[in-house]
Design an enzyme around this catalytic site. Structure first.
Site, PDB file in Angstrom:
ATOM      1  N   GLY A  46       0.803  -1.215   0.000  1.00  0.00           N
ATOM      2  CA  GLY A  46       0.000   0.000   0.000  1.00  0.00           C
ATOM      3  C   GLY A  46       0.838   1.268   0.000  1.00  0.00           C
TER       4      GLY A  46
ATOM      5  N   GLU B 133       1.631   1.849  -3.509  1.00  0.00           N
ATOM      6  CA  GLU B 133       0.366   2.212  -4.164  1.00  0.00           C
ATOM      7  C   GLU B 133      -0.052   3.643  -3.813  1.00  0.00           C
ATOM      8  OE1 GLU B 133      -1.232  -1.468  -2.449  1.00  0.00           O
ATOM      9  OE2 GLU B 133      -2.043  -1.894  -4.431  1.00  0.00           O
TER      10      GLU B 133
END
Ligand code: CAA
Length: 258
Positions: free
Chosen positions: A109, A112
């Site tokens: 994440g 991301e």
């Protein structure tokens, strides 16, 4: 702006600076970070004095991924019905440009989140990866989509399927990172880039971001049409007249964001 538990926020001139601040968990992204970051970005997005945002982590980690301790016990129904991770869309929905200043780990994440920003300035120490596969899952905040668009299928598959990390030099070669700088220059370089963006006419900046982002969404013909319409519409602004007059008169423009 309100005090946050997992973030530090400040303004530097016309730039909003958000620093992820969960040092004990290497800035792992839990639901509080998601909620607070959305709130902080919304506040900067609607603040007329702010023209761009910098999102930074710590020296050791931009963010080491979604919070594994929080995720561990989530079951399918919780995840699906509760739209687990869906709230991160607020980051990409921010209209003002966001520069990611990445030092250390940007994993899962974290990678991301950096890719939801408009471009990444990385320290020489940065390490990017999508190690979700090692935990029995796959990227869930856009990694399979944004990474493939940023670096192409071959390298995206390599990273997503093996879970390996790539260093800043490889990430720059692959097109994930816009610039690499020495660790001690990272924040200044990102703040300077954001201040430069904030100095330009606001409408043109928002349209430039929107136009480039559409390239990932639509056909070339549609994208070119949108670009041309946005370009043409900027001739309705006072700042277009000012920018071009200043060039012709060999003086600095004085933009008013009108
Ligand atoms: N979630 C929760 N806690 C995390 C974390 C994460 N993603 N990453 C690190 N931490 C915590 C560790 O548990 C540790 O806490 P304790 O001291 O309480 O044990 C602390 O941060 C420091 O971490 P390490 O001791 O592991 O530090 P290290 O320097 O030895 O290793 C690292 C650094 C290689 C980044 C290692 O922490 C690591 O592998 N982290 C997990 C990376 C990962 O798998 N990320 C993907 C998560 S899944 C995901 O993101 C899904 C998605 O697509 C949205």
């Amino acid at each position: 702006m309100a005090d946050f538990e997992t973030l530090l926020t400040e303004t530097r001139g016309n730039v909003g600076l958000i620093t992820l601040n969960r040092p004990k968990a290497l800035n792992a992204l839990n639901s509080t970070v998601m909620r607070e970051l959305s709130e902080a970005l919304k506040a900067f997005d609607s603040d007329p004095s702010i023209g761009a945002v910098v999102l930074a982590g710590s020296e050791k980690a931009f963010a080491a991924g979604a919070d594994i301790k929080e995720m561990q016990a989530v079951d399918f129904v919780d995840a699906f019905v509760g739209d687990f991770l869906g709230g991160w869309e607020a980051v990409a929905a921010t209209r003002k440009p966001i520069v990611a200043a990445v030092s250390g780990y940007a994993l899962g994440g974290g990678c991301e989140l950096a890719m939801m920003c408009d471009f990444i300035i990385a320290s020489e120490t940065a390490k990017f990866g999508q190690p979700e596969i090692t935990l029995g899952v796959i990227p869930g905040m856009g990694g399979s989509q944004r990474l493939a668009r940023a670096v192409g299928k071959a390298k995206a598959m390599d990273l997503v399927l093996t879970g390996r990390m790539m260093d800043a030099a490889e990430a720059e070669r692959a097109g994930l990172v816009a610039r690499i700088v020495a660790p001690e220059r990272l924040l200044d370089e990102a703040l300077e880039a954001a201040a430069k963006i904030a100095s330009f006419p606001r409408a043109a900046v928002l349209m430039a971001k929107e136009a480039v982002n559409r390239a990932d969404e639509v056909t070339l013909a549609e994208g070119l049409r949108l670009e041309r319409r946005l370009f043409q519409s900027l001739f309705a602004t006072q700042d277009q007249k000012e920018g071009m007059s200043a060039f012709v008169e060999k003086r600095k423009p004085s933009f008013t964001n009108r």
